[in-house]
Design a protein around this motif. Structure first.
Motif, PDB file in Angstrom:
ATOM      1  N   GLY A 110       0.881  -1.201  -0.039  1.00 26.46           N
ATOM      2  CA  GLY A 110      -0.031   0.045  -0.079  1.00 26.46           C
ATOM      3  C   GLY A 110       0.707   1.185  -0.035  1.00 26.46           C
ATOM      4  N   ILE A 111       2.013   1.025  -0.619  1.00 26.49           N
ATOM      5  CA  ILE A 111       3.137   2.206  -0.590  1.00 26.49           C
ATOM      6  C   ILE A 111       2.954   3.050  -1.873  1.00 26.49           C
ATOM      7  CG2 ILE A 111       5.554   2.935  -0.423  1.00 26.49           C
ATOM      8  CD1 ILE A 111       5.927   0.688   1.350  1.00 26.49           C
ATOM      9  N   ALA A 112       2.529   4.300  -2.090  1.00 25.26           N
ATOM     10  CA  ALA A 112       2.590   5.054  -3.133  1.00 25.26           C
ATOM     11  C   ALA A 112       3.988   5.867  -3.548  1.00 25.26           C
ATOM     12  CB  ALA A 112       1.455   5.946  -3.323  1.00 25.26           C
ATOM     13  N   ILE A 113       4.857   5.406  -4.579  1.00 26.10           N
ATOM     14  CA  ILE A 113       6.118   6.231  -4.796  1.00 26.10           C
ATOM     15  C   ILE A 113       5.669   6.807  -6.534  1.00 26.10           C
ATOM     16  CG2 ILE A 113       8.468   5.916  -5.263  1.00 26.10           C
ATOM     17  CD1 ILE A 113       7.869   5.764  -2.404  1.00 26.10           C
ATOM     18  N   PRO A 114       6.358   8.067  -6.421  1.00 25.35           N
ATOM     19  CA  PRO A 114       6.423   8.608  -7.872  1.00 25.35           C
ATOM     20  C   PRO A 114       7.298   7.739  -8.821  1.00 25.35           C
ATOM     21  CG  PRO A 114       6.614  10.301  -6.223  1.00 25.35           C
ATOM     22  CD  PRO A 114       6.701   8.984  -5.408  1.00 25.35           C
ATOM     23  N   TYR A 115       6.814   7.664  -9.855  1.00 27.41           N
ATOM     24  CA  TYR A 115       7.846   7.009 -11.021  1.00 27.41           C
ATOM     25  C   TYR A 115       8.238   7.877 -12.103  1.00 27.41           C
ATOM     26  CZ  TYR A 115       6.549   2.336  -8.874  1.00 27.41           C
ATOM     27  OH  TYR A 115       6.661   1.609  -8.041  1.00 27.41           O
ATOM     28  N   GLU A 116       9.333   7.694 -12.534  1.00 29.53           N
ATOM     29  CA  GLU A 116      10.072   8.227 -13.836  1.00 29.53           C
ATOM     30  C   GLU A 116      10.282   7.243 -14.831  1.00 29.53           C
ATOM     31  OE1 GLU A 116      12.884  11.546 -13.209  1.00 29.53           O
ATOM     32  OE2 GLU A 116      11.625  12.686 -11.985  1.00 29.53           O
TER      33      GLU A 116
END
Length: 226
Positions: free
Chosen positions: A46-52
């Protein structure tokens, strides 16, 4: 499990605005299998991380800017708030497991953790690697990335992958998940590996009914769509 929203930025070309340089993010190629392992792991947490996005096929990973981040020129790469770099899928997963232990995806207690580690390595080195070699050495589109490309080696690894699937089918006759009763990072690696057999031109044998049962259950988890 908390909802996870994945923010996908424009393709990464080696430049990050200075105002964003300190933000935690993961640099990945979304179509590659190893970044998907991390995405599934984080979805389970349930962890949200920005992606590039870095375009592997276009050579972004070979550029000077990315090579400074990871001299091995592989994705995914986790960039922490202070600029620290963590590469390798399992290393990234272990970092987040330590930050957020629940749900435990690397096992519980000495025996549980050792068992997950054992099966994770068996799947990664004894199946996933074979599939990757078959794909990289037999797909013409990978010729510029796999130098030299050795078709015979790719074909040999197809046979090794089939043998490994047979062994895992026998294991899953006695266990709900790869490492036992609980879903773990070993299941994530196996799911990604089995989904990668199609581009590697490997067909999962229909008589592997235990593997098919497992795949049906695990691929239906919401995290599988990450």
């Amino acid at each position: 499990m908390a909802s996870v929203w994945w923010r996908r930025a424009a393709f990464w070309r080696g430049g990050v605005p200075s105002s964003q340089a300190s933000l935690m993010k993961i640099i990945e190629t979304s179509t590659a299998p190893n970044p998907r392992r991390v995405r599934i792991f984080l979805a389970e947490k349930g962890i949200a991380i920005p992606y590039e996005q870095a375009d592997l096929m276009a050579g972004d990973l070979n550029g000077e800017a990315f090579t400074r981040l990871n001299p091995w020129q592989r994705v995914p790469v986790l960039v922490l708030d202070d600029g620290t770099i963590i590469a390798e899928s399992i290393a990234i997963c272990r970092y987040f497991e330590a930050l957020q232990p629940e749900p435990a995806l690397f096992g519980r207690g000495p025996l549980g953790q050792a068992t997950v580690e054992m099966w994770q390595r068996r799947v990664e080195l004894g199946l996933f690697a074979y599939i990757a070699h078959a794909f990289r050495h037999t797909n013409p589109k990978m010729a510029h990335l796999e130098v030299p490309q050795v078709a015979e080696w790719g074909s040999a690894n197809r046979m090794k992958a089939l043998e490994a699937m047979d062994m895992l089918d026998r294991r899953l006759a006695d266990a709900r998940y790869v490492a036992g009763d609980d879903f773990s990072v070993a299941d994530i690696t196996l799911l990604v590996a089995l989904d990668f057999i199609k581009p590697a031109r490997i067909e999962r044998p229909a008589d592997l009914v235990n593997l098919a049962r497992w795949y049906g259950e695990v691929s239906a988890r919401p995290s599988a769509a990450a």
